[in-house]
Scaffold this motif. Structure first.
Motif, PDB file in Angstrom:
ATOM      1  N   LEU A 115      33.383  26.683  19.168  1.00 35.21           N
ATOM      2  CA  LEU A 115      34.527  25.978  18.589  1.00 35.21           C
ATOM      3  C   LEU A 115      35.681  25.844  19.575  1.00 35.21           C
ATOM      4  O   LEU A 115      36.492  24.941  19.466  1.00 35.21           O
ATOM      5  CB  LEU A 115      35.023  26.719  17.341  1.00 35.21           C
ATOM      6  CG  LEU A 115      34.263  26.477  16.034  1.00 35.21           C
ATOM      7  CD1 LEU A 115      34.896  27.291  14.914  1.00 35.21           C
ATOM      8  CD2 LEU A 115      34.259  25.000  15.681  1.00 35.21           C
ATOM      9  N   PRO A 117      38.977  26.464  13.195  1.00 34.80           N
ATOM     10  CA  PRO A 117      38.638  25.064  13.441  1.00 34.80           C
ATOM     11  C   PRO A 117      39.884  24.186  13.400  1.00 34.80           C
ATOM     12  O   PRO A 117      40.895  24.534  12.783  1.00 34.80           O
ATOM     13  CB  PRO A 117      37.699  24.722  12.291  1.00 34.80           C
ATOM     14  CG  PRO A 117      38.171  25.590  11.169  1.00 34.80           C
ATOM     15  CD  PRO A 117      38.639  26.876  11.812  1.00 34.80           C
ATOM     16  N   ASN A 137      34.401  21.346  14.060  1.00 35.47           N
ATOM     17  CA  ASN A 137      33.200  22.065  13.618  1.00 35.47           C
ATOM     18  C   ASN A 137      32.277  22.229  14.811  1.00 35.47           C
ATOM     19  O   ASN A 137      32.505  21.626  15.878  1.00 35.47           O
ATOM     20  CB  ASN A 137      32.491  21.332  12.469  1.00 35.47           C
ATOM     21  CG  ASN A 137      32.116  19.904  12.849  1.00 35.47           C
ATOM     22  OD1 ASN A 137      31.256  19.695  13.708  1.00 35.47           O
ATOM     23  ND2 ASN A 137      32.754  18.927  12.213  1.00 35.47           N
ATOM     24  N   SER A 156      30.434  19.018  16.546  1.00 36.75           N
ATOM     25  CA  SER A 156      31.192  17.900  17.113  1.00 36.75           C
ATOM     26  C   SER A 156      30.480  17.358  18.348  1.00 36.75           C
ATOM     27  O   SER A 156      29.999  18.126  19.195  1.00 36.75           O
ATOM     28  CB  SER A 156      32.599  18.357  17.498  1.00 36.75           C
ATOM     29  OG  SER A 156      33.319  17.308  18.107  1.00 36.75           O
TER      30      SER A 156
END
Length: 915
Positions: free
Chosen positions: A807, A860, A899, A902
């Motif tokens: 992340l 996130p 997330n 991605s």
């Protein structure tokens, strides 16, 4: 790990930052004055004082009066330097206020045979170089450097210290008084027209002379000879001797500063040039020619009267023909004709039949009314008629006539004016009739509608009125009389408009000042009320302005040689006066034939222009006109198209353009252009929206113009913190209102957009230590921004790996700052996809698209950015420059995905410090 030494200046507005000039803060040296428009100096003298080694050559000068910077040639050698060249040439000086040639010729070719053709700066430019200072305050006077040998190898230094002169004038041939004069240091005496130092070599005279073909220059005395050779520095017209040398004219204003006023944030208003008509005549395809019965003198000129009604110009006088062009057809149409006021074409349907001269014309709505010497010679009646404006036929039912019961000469109406439904008239008559005669005394009024005389308004003059001007409350009359109603009225009277008119006490009867003590030569040929001023002129060459209420003199002017004033008209706040004059007007003078008390002299050729309010002469108006017998214009009238028509014995305009008795000078552009729009910083330069086709633009920095450009962009090489404005200027010199202020500040780029960064994207939770100074990032990867993956535009590619992906990605760099105290703010421009937090030396200065509170490795982004524009948008953060420390500073950024699946990641950052 990379360190960066700041070396760029930038200017910004809002979120945009642009590099301008590479420079290390605190090490910039001031540019030498005068070497560019941006560094223009107030004078050549100031440049020499600041940089004593300055050589002769071109420099940029600027004063508040000059407005925009311009280039000039500076003599930095003679007598300590600091001289600015304002003119040079051999024979052919015109000594006109508007100058000769171009300013580029003056500065670019200051000497040599290529400089023989005269070029001189406009008087307004010289005034600008003085910056409001007086001409007589020039400590070193006017310097004339002239050749004294044919090969130009020897030069003479002449200095004129002018006496009692405020403003500049080129009319040296008018004979301006001198406080002192020297030839190579030896004293001389005289005026600027003729200065003598005891020998022919120590003499300069500037007047025109038939022996030199009326070609003017800075001539020597009779013992100095020259030749007609094109390369000789001493020119001679024929065998007259009195060589005319190549000469240069300098002045030395010792200005070291100028009073540039601060520009308010909302900018400056528009300014326009004085609304003068053109110096060049507009085409007139038709004219009037011939003088019925011949004769010479002032009573025998082609045109004596003019009037405009609708689209028609009516021209009256003593002419015999209408004529097309200089050599075109001539058609008999004596005394009165009509022309289209726009095209100048003759109107052949207007064909009045008259048997005598027309002295005046009044447009009266559905008719024109004329006065003159026409009529029935047997009964000595006539002199007045109303005509159909289309055909020239007499108006039915309008049959008023004047007559004289005792004079053997023909009765005549010399002057007319209309006011309040009445036609006022003056001339040589003692009766006026439209049925039953009314006895009068050379003046009367009749109804404009039917010509019926008013039996109660009957002033009695003991001489002929020449001019009258009627207003609602007064009737001004000028002429040859000495009494009105048996009471003294010295060639000028101001009468009431009431029944049984009387002189208005305390006005002309007490206050007007003739230019001569000879009463018979004081007669007035001009008397006109314009606004709150009354202008009078006439014999003995004077033209004067008085206040309407008290008749106090506002200004006075004397012309010579020649010069009686004959007509006046007002247009756009400018009064035009016409005379049979062709040399000089001596302003503020009060006497003739020897003007005294004059403050300045300028050229005048048949028509001059004056400010209607102040009475000041406007020397930029100087038309080129020629007259058949030198009588000049006897009538002037303005039309609705902004043109000034003038008529007399006129035969030519500028460039030899043919004039048949009359001509026109049309208005020049005095409308301000539209203001530029949208002043901003784009792509490294100031940019703005265009004003209008052909406009140039003045760029103002802080309190002054620093550049004039033809495009819509400009880069200031100086950089730094400044306030900018832009305005449009058109070819006529009208200036638009400026834009509002564009605040610009000096900035130092600490991190460029494409800087190199250390990065980590291995999925490890680095806690908080990674963002602190001193953290060991030597094992991290290195890449150039933009960094990331998935968008195909990355400079530094970060491997995407397999999903689920980490992340958080970490980025670090350092920057060296020698002295943080010179900065005020930090500006961060961040590209992020999806969210990010930025730290300076471990302190957070901003976050975007992340929640409030503590941010961890697994936090996130709030939103996954999908649109390309959102991913590329630059986010601006501001922070105090107090976060910086001397030496090494750490910049750290963590970028968070929305997330773990991605498909892309982006990061770039620019950091700028303002100071």
């Amino acid at each position: 790990m990379r360190s960066f030494t700041p070396r760029a200046l930038a200017i910004v507005l809002g979120a945009a930052a642009i590099a301008v000039v590479p420079m290390t803060p605190g090490t910039a040296e001031a540019a030498p004055p005068g070497l560019s428009a941006e560094t223009a100096a107030p004078s050549c003298w100031a440049i020499k004082q600041q940089n004593p080694a300055s050589p002769d050559g071109l420099y940029w000068l600027q004063t508040a009066t000059l407005i925009a910077p311009q280039q000039f040639y500076c003599d930095q050698t003679t007598d300590g330097g600091g001289w600015v060249l304002i003119g040079r040439g051999r024979e052919g000086w015109n000594f006109q206020y508007g100058g000769q040639g171009t300013p580029a010729e003056v500065r670019s070719t200051p000497d040599g045979t290529a400089a023989f053709r005269v070029a001189a700066l406009p008087g307004d430019t010289v005034q600008g170089l003085l910056d409001g200072g007086r001409v007589d305050a020039l400590a070193d006077g006017v310097r004339i450097r002239r050749a004294s040998t044919a090969d130009g190898s020897v030069r003479q230094e002449l200095r004129w210290k002018l006496a009692d002169r405020k403003d500049w004038s080129w009319t040296f041939d008018a004979g301006h008084p001198l406080a002192s004069a020297t030839f190579d240091g030896a004293a001389g005496t005289g005026t600027t027209a003729d200065t003598r130092g005891g020998t022919d070599l120590k003499r300069v005279w500037t007047t025109k002379s038939a022996t030199k073909g009326y070609t003017r220059g800075f001539n020597f005395g009779a013992g100095v000879t020259g030749t007609s050779a094109a390369t000789s520095y001493l020119w001679q017209y024929a065998a007259e001797r009195n060589a005319t040398p190549f000469a240069q004219v300098f002045i030395r204003p010792k200005l070291t500063s100028s009073d540039f006023r601060a520009v308010p944030d909302d900018g400056l208003p528009a300014t326009t040039v004085t609304p003068l008509v053109s110096n060049r005549t507009s085409p007139t395809p038709w004219g009037v020619t011939g003088v019925v019965g011949g004769g010479t003198g002032e009573q025998n000129v082609e045109v004596q009267s003019m009037a405009v009604l609708g689209d028609t110009l009516y021209v009256g006088g003593k002419f015999e023909y209408v004529q097309r062009g200089a050599a075109g057809e001539k058609i008999p149409q004596p005394y009165l004709a009509a022309f289209d006021v726009r095209s100048g074409e003759w109107k052949p349907d207007f064909r009045p039949v008259l048997n005598g001269q027309v002295w005046d014309i009044q447009a009266a709505g559905d008719k024109i009314i004329i006065g003159g010497e026409f009529g029935d010679a047997a009964t000595n009646t006539g002199g007045l008629a109303a005509l159909d404006p289309a055909t020239g036929a007499p108006v039915a039912g309008w049959s008023t006539k004047v007559s004289h019961t005792t004079l053997t000469t023909k009765a005549l109406v010399r002057t007319l004016d209309q006011e309040g439904g009445w036609i006022y008239l003056g001339g040589t008559f003692n009766r006026i009739s439209s049925g039953t005669p009314v006895t009068v005394g050379r003046a009367a009024r009749v109804r404009a509608s039917d010509g019926k005389p008013d039996g109660t308004w009957k002033p009695t003059f003991d001489g002929t009125p020449i001019e009258l001007d009627a207003t609602a409350e007064r009737v001004y009359v000028g002429g040859h009389f000495s009494n009105v109603n048996g009471k003294p009225a010295r060639k000028l009277a101001v009468l009431t408009t009431t029944s049984s008119p009387t002189q208005v006490a305390g006005l002309a009867d007490q206050n007007w000042k003739p230019s001569t003590g000879d009463v018979q030569k004081q007669y007035r040929q001009v008397v006109r009320e314009f606004g709150d001023r009354v202008w009078i002129g006439g014999s003995e060459h004077d033209f004067q302005a008085y206040t309407k209420d008290t008749f106090e003199r506002v200004s006075g002017h004397i012309t010579r040689a020649g010069g009686d004033f004959q007509a006046a008209a007002e247009l756009d706040g400018v009064v035009y006066g016409a005379c049979h004059c062709g040399d000089f007007v001596y302003n503020d003078a009060s006497s003739y034939p020897t003007p005294t008390g004059w403050s300045n002299a300028h050229q005048i050729t048949f028509i001059g222009a004056w400010d209607a309010r102040s009475g000041a002469y406007l020397p930029n108006f100087s038309p080129i006109l020629d007259a058949r017998a030198g009588m000049g214009p006897w009538e002037m009238v303005a039309d609705a198209n902004g043109c000034l028509w003038f008529g007399g014995d006129m035969k030519a305009g500028a460039g030899g353009q043919w004039l048949g008795g009359f001509g026109r000078l049309c208005g020049t552009d005095h409308t301000a252009p539209a203001s530029p729009s949208g002043l901003a910083v784009r792509g490294g330069v100031l940019t703005w929206g265009a004003s209008e086709s052909g406009a140039r633009y003045e760029v103002l920095r802080d309190d002054r113009v620093i550049a004039v450009v033809s495009g819509t962009s400009y880069t200031d090489p100086a950089g730094g913190s400044h306030r900018y404005f832009v305005r449009a200027i058109d070819a006529a010199g009208n200036r638009s209102a400026t834009t509002a202020v564009l605040a610009v500040e000096q900035q130092t780029v600490l991190i460029q957009d494409k800087a190199s960064w250390r990065w980590n994207h291995d999925g490890a939770d680095l806690g908080t230590a990674w963002r602190e100074p001193g953290f060991d990032d030597s094992a991290w990867s290195t890449g150039q921004a933009e960094l990331g993956f998935g968008d195909s535009d990355e400079s530094g590619l970060i491997p995407a790996g397999q999903t689920p992906r980490p992340l958080t990605a970490y980025f670090r760099t350092t920057v060296e700052v020698a002295d943080p105290s010179v900065y005020n703010r930090l500006l961060v421009d961040l590209v992020r996809d999806d969210g990010a937090v930025v730290y300076v030396n471990g302190t957070e200065i901003g976050r975007d698209n992340l929640p409030a509170g503590d941010i961890g490795y697994s936090t996130p982004a709030l939103v996954g950015l999908q649109e390309r524009a959102d991913e590329r948008a630059r986010i601006r953060f501001e922070a105090s420059a107090g976060l910086l420390v001397p030496g090494t500073n750490t910049i750290a950024v963590e970028v968070h995905q929305a997330n773990a699946w991605s498909a892309d990641l982006s990061f770039a950052l620019g950091l700028t410090a303002t100071g």
